[in-house]
Design an enzyme around this catalytic site. Structure first.
Site, PDB file in Angstrom:
ATOM      1  N   ARG A   1      -0.720  -1.723  -6.900  1.00  0.00           N
ATOM      2  CA  ARG A   1      -0.995  -2.856  -6.004  1.00  0.00           C
ATOM      3  C   ARG A   1      -1.943  -3.846  -6.675  1.00  0.00           C
ATOM      4  NH1 ARG A   1      -1.431  -4.434  -0.454  1.00  0.00           N
ATOM      5  NH2 ARG A   1      -3.555  -4.879   0.245  1.00  0.00           N
TER       6      ARG A   1
ATOM      7  N   HIS B   1      -2.677   2.959  -5.874  1.00  0.00           N
ATOM      8  CA  HIS B   1      -3.291   1.672  -5.557  1.00  0.00           C
ATOM      9  C   HIS B   1      -3.408   0.786  -6.796  1.00  0.00           C
ATOM     10  CE1 HIS B   1      -4.716  -0.055  -1.858  1.00  0.00           C
ATOM     11  NE2 HIS B   1      -5.732  -0.638  -2.471  1.00  0.00           N
TER      12      HIS B   1
ATOM     13  N   HIS C   1      -4.233  -9.295   3.222  1.00  0.00           N
ATOM     14  CA  HIS C   1      -5.675  -9.437   3.370  1.00  0.00           C
ATOM     15  C   HIS C   1      -5.997 -10.384   4.525  1.00  0.00           C
ATOM     16  CE1 HIS C   1      -6.514  -8.278  -1.109  1.00  0.00           C
ATOM     17  NE2 HIS C   1      -6.245  -7.240  -0.349  1.00  0.00           N
TER      18      HIS C   1
ATOM     19  N   LYS D   1      -2.543  -2.928   7.956  1.00  0.00           N
ATOM     20  CA  LYS D   1      -3.700  -2.579   8.769  1.00  0.00           C
ATOM     21  C   LYS D   1      -3.679  -3.373  10.065  1.00  0.00           C
ATOM     22  CE  LYS D   1      -6.649  -1.247   4.911  1.00  0.00           C
ATOM     23  NZ  LYS D   1      -7.922  -1.472   4.196  1.00  0.00           N
TER      24      LYS D   1
ATOM     25  N   ARG E   1       0.864  -1.180   0.000  1.00  0.00           N
ATOM     26  CA  ARG E   1       0.000   0.000   0.000  1.00  0.00           C
ATOM     27  C   ARG E   1       0.899   1.227   0.000  1.00  0.00           C
ATOM     28  NH1 ARG E   1      -2.094  -3.538   3.948  1.00  0.00           N
ATOM     29  NH2 ARG E   1      -4.205  -4.314   3.485  1.00  0.00           N
TER      30      ARG E   1
ATOM     31  N   TYR F   1      -9.727 -10.378  -7.643  1.00  0.00           N
ATOM     32  CA  TYR F   1      -8.735 -10.478  -8.714  1.00  0.00           C
ATOM     33  C   TYR F   1      -9.033 -11.631  -9.662  1.00  0.00           C
ATOM     34  CZ  TYR F   1      -6.355  -7.045  -5.906  1.00  0.00           C
ATOM     35  OH  TYR F   1      -6.088  -5.910  -5.199  1.00  0.00           O
TER      36      TYR F   1
END
Length: 294
Positions: free
Chosen positions: A240, A237, A263, A166, A142, A272
């Site tokens: 990514r 982004h 994730h 995150k 990110r 994806y």
């Protein structure tokens, strides 16, 4: 109500380990709501107040995605108050969140990525720029993770980068040989000239000797895309998304891609497969010999 908002924000930042950007977004959302309802006593806030606020956002031409995010901020705030016995029920309980259309993320194809990265740096700043772009595309970081990288987060000898995503969760991502070579050259020969007397362990520095910002990187990306004559409109982004899509198209499994991206849920990574299936469909229609109409 302000004191409850501040208490909640401290809770989500410390206990939930949210990022600074997410914390600030929650705080802004709740302040906007407070300024609309103008009620200092949280027990006086009703479902009608929230509906009026949503109608106000809609009348102000806010996007559905923005409205949905603000509803989530309000709902989780009142959930916190219920759990801490400040209020008896959540006035957001029966409020419906706008249904969002699932849109596929933009990606660059492999040729566009090569075009973006195909320039020879002639200065420390340009070498920094090329290194950032190569590193982001080869790792799927990110943009916040990229600009927050510290010198000790990169292991040149073992070819990997460590980042904190995150929830402050650590993950290790392998580096390509090209990315490793660029990072090594940049740190050894070009980064020292960018320090300009400052002491910082940030890997990527601005023109002023301090860590480059997310906004600074976005400007770098736009400038390079323009110079390289890439007409597609894209953001940091997008690199990514391109990283993940190209891995999938070349045979990587979803679980591995999800772990590289940080994730928590495989469902997040599954988007994806739709991108890859779209490409397969186009390739099939273009190249299958029995698909040609006479």
């Amino acid at each position: 109500m302000i004191s409850e908002i501040e208490e909640y924000i401290n809770h989500v930042y410390i206990e939930k380990k949210l990022s600074e950007n997410t914390k600030n977004a929650y705080y802004r959302d709740l302040l906007f709501f407070y300024n609309f309802v103008k009620k200092d006593d949280v027990t006086k806030v009703t479902s009608d107040d929230i509906r009026k606020y949503i109608n106000h956002l809609s009348d102000s031409k806010e996007k559905d995605r923005t409205i949905a995010r603000k509803i989530v901020s309000i709902r989780t705030f009142f959930d916190f108050l219920v759990k801490n016995n400040r209020i008896h029920y959540n006035p957001c309980e029966k409020i419906e969140t706008p249904k969002l259309k699932k849109s596929l993320p933009k990606v660059l194809n492999f040729e566009e990525v090569n075009k973006l990265l195909d320039f020879k740096p002639t200065s420390p700043i340009e070498y920094r720029n090329l290194t950032m772009l190569e590193l982001m595309y080869s790792t799927g970081l990110r943009v916040s993770e990229l600009v927050d990288l510290k010198i000790n987060d990169i292991n040149i000898d073992e070819n990997y980068v460590r980042c904190y995503g995150k929830g402050k969760k650590e993950r290790i991502i392998p580096l390509t040989d090209r990315a490793t070579d660029l990072v090594k050259e940049y740190i050894s020969f070009y980064r020292p000239s960018l320090l300009k007397g400052y002491l910082t362990d940030n890997v990527f520095l601005s023109n002023y000797g301090k860590g480059i910002t997310r906004q600074g990187f976005f400007k770098v990306l736009k400038d390079i895309a323009k110079k390289q004559r890439i007409k597609k409109d894209f953001s940091p982004h997008t690199l990514r998304h391109s990283f993940a899509t190209h891995l999938l198209e070349n045979g990587a499994d979803l679980m591995s891609i999800g772990e590289l991206l940080g994730h928590e849920n495989i469902k997040t990574t599954q988007i994806y497969t739709h991108l890859s299936n779209n490409k397969k469909r186009k390739d099939y229609e273009e190249y299958h010999p029995r698909n040609k109409r006479v």
